[in-house]
Design an enzyme around this catalytic site. Structure first.
Site, PDB file in Angstrom:
ATOM      1  NE  ARG A 167      36.049  34.923  42.118  1.00 57.92           N
ATOM      2  CZ  ARG A 167      36.659  35.269  40.980  1.00 57.92           C
ATOM      3  NH1 ARG A 167      37.766  34.661  40.608  1.00 57.92           N
ATOM      4  NH2 ARG A 167      36.177  36.207  40.213  1.00 57.92           N
ATOM      5  CE  LYS A 195      42.441  29.266  42.394  1.00 54.70           C
ATOM      6  NZ  LYS A 195      41.305  29.942  41.811  1.00 54.70           N
ATOM      7  NE  ARG A 222      43.716  34.484  28.456  1.00 58.09           N
ATOM      8  CZ  ARG A 222      44.450  34.679  27.361  1.00 58.09           C
ATOM      9  NH1 ARG A 222      45.712  34.303  27.329  1.00 58.09           N
ATOM     10  NH2 ARG A 222      43.955  35.256  26.304  1.00 58.09           N
TER      11      ARG A 222
END
Ligand code: BTN
Length: 330
Positions: free
Chosen positions: A121, A186, A325
């Protein structure tokens, strides 16, 4: 060397022969691949271009240390029969780009062992080493315009989580809009690209990347905390499942969401998404270009838009350049 060489039958046969991690002599390889020793040698040299380390020991032959868990197109196709058409490629630029180049990508699936220009992305690169992760794209057509697809990328996140839960993994979460996290690291990402008529027929290409056995040598290129599924299997003491089983299950979950999304919309997935949302009711920063908004993350509305409580005022943020975040996250 054209990329087509990696897709040739002889290269595929050599890969699959050596994928068992055992020693094979040059003579045996020549016989089984029906080619000269020189041709075998030429193929083995090409393995290096894919980042595969071939060990050569005099008197024993060649082996790939640890072997390879290769994707098997016919095994995956058999699980999806006529519902999807599966293509497995050894190396290509990006599985999303591959489908976007097709005239009719609907219900087509592209899986790659490696990507030379894997895309994430917001213009980021998606690190895509050979035979270590899942790089999957699926094409799907929708009627009713792009507006009807709002929230689809969040619903796809739910589909990926369902697949990983089915594999026995726990402690997973979704970071808005659709990062797959394990303990704030992630594990996977989703890139959806759409084209078509804003008020009519639209084509979506849904790309999913899941880190499976990627080595830590890639950490510098990734530049953010990440984790691979096989490490989670070990940490949670659950049986390892191979990439073929994983990708077959992933495609099943994606198919289910894609085939019902037009009728159901995001509201059918909102509860499940919220259940696994990272940073829910925590203070977060939202980045919109150079602008940062700080507030309490309240989850998503029935269209998948992000809800942020700024001093008691509820603000709504749609997709695009917004990223989130956790302020107090490590
Ligand atoms: C993200 O930035 O989190 C999205 C990553 C999406 C990566 C996948 S891998 C398969 C498909 N092909 C690509 O080039 N990107 C997606």
């Amino acid at each position: 060397m054209s990329l087509d060489f990696f897709e040739s039958a002889s290269f595929g046969a050599a890969l699959s022969l050596l994928s068992d991690g055992e020693f094979h002599s040059g003579e045996e390889l020549g016989e089984r691949l029906n080619m000269s020793r020189a041709a075998v040698w030429k193929i083995l040299k090409k393995f290096k271009q894919l980042g595969i380390d071939i060990v050569s020991v005099k008197g024993k032959g060649y082996r790939i240390k640890g072997g390879l868990d290769l994707l098997d197109e016919s095994q995956i196709q058999a699980k999806h029969k006529a519902a999807l058409t599966i293509k497995v490629l050894t190396q290509l630029d990006s599985t999303n780009s591959y489908l976007l180049r097709l005239e009719h990508p609907e219900k087509q699936v592209c899986l790659a062992e490696s990507q030379t220009a894997g895309r994430g992305r917001r213009g980021r690169t998606w690190v895509s080493p050979f035979a270590q992760n899942i790089y999957a794209s699926i094409g799907w057509g929708f009627e009713g315009g792009i507006a009807a697809l709002e929230g689809l990328s969040l619903a796809i996140g739910v589909a990926v989580l369902r697949c990983l839960h089915r594999a026995g993994v726990s402690d997973l979460s979704l970071k808005w809009p659709n990062d797959i996290l394990y303990k704030n690291k992630k594990l996977g990402g989703i890139l959806i690209e759409m084209s078509g008529d804003p008020s009519g027929y639209c084509l979506s290409v849904v790309g999913v990347g899941i880190n499976v056995s990627m080595g830590h040598c890639y950490s510098e290129s990734i530049g953010q905390p990440w984790v691979a599924l096989n490490d989670i299997f070990i940490e949670q003491a659950i049986p390892v499942i191979g990439r073929n089983e994983l990708v077959s299950s992933l495609l099943g979950e994606l198919r289910l969401v894609l085939s019902t999304y037009q009728q159901e919309g995001f509201s059918a997935y909102r509860c499940e998404w919220m259940k696994f949302a990272s940073y829910l009711n925590e203070v977060v920063d939202i980045y919109i270009g150079n602008n940062i908004q700080t507030g309490i993350f309240r989850g998503v509305d029935s269209s998948g838009a992000l809800l942020l409580d700024i001093d008691g005022d509820e603000r709504i943020f749609h997709g695009g350049e917004v990223s989130l975040r956790g302020v107090y996250a490590s």
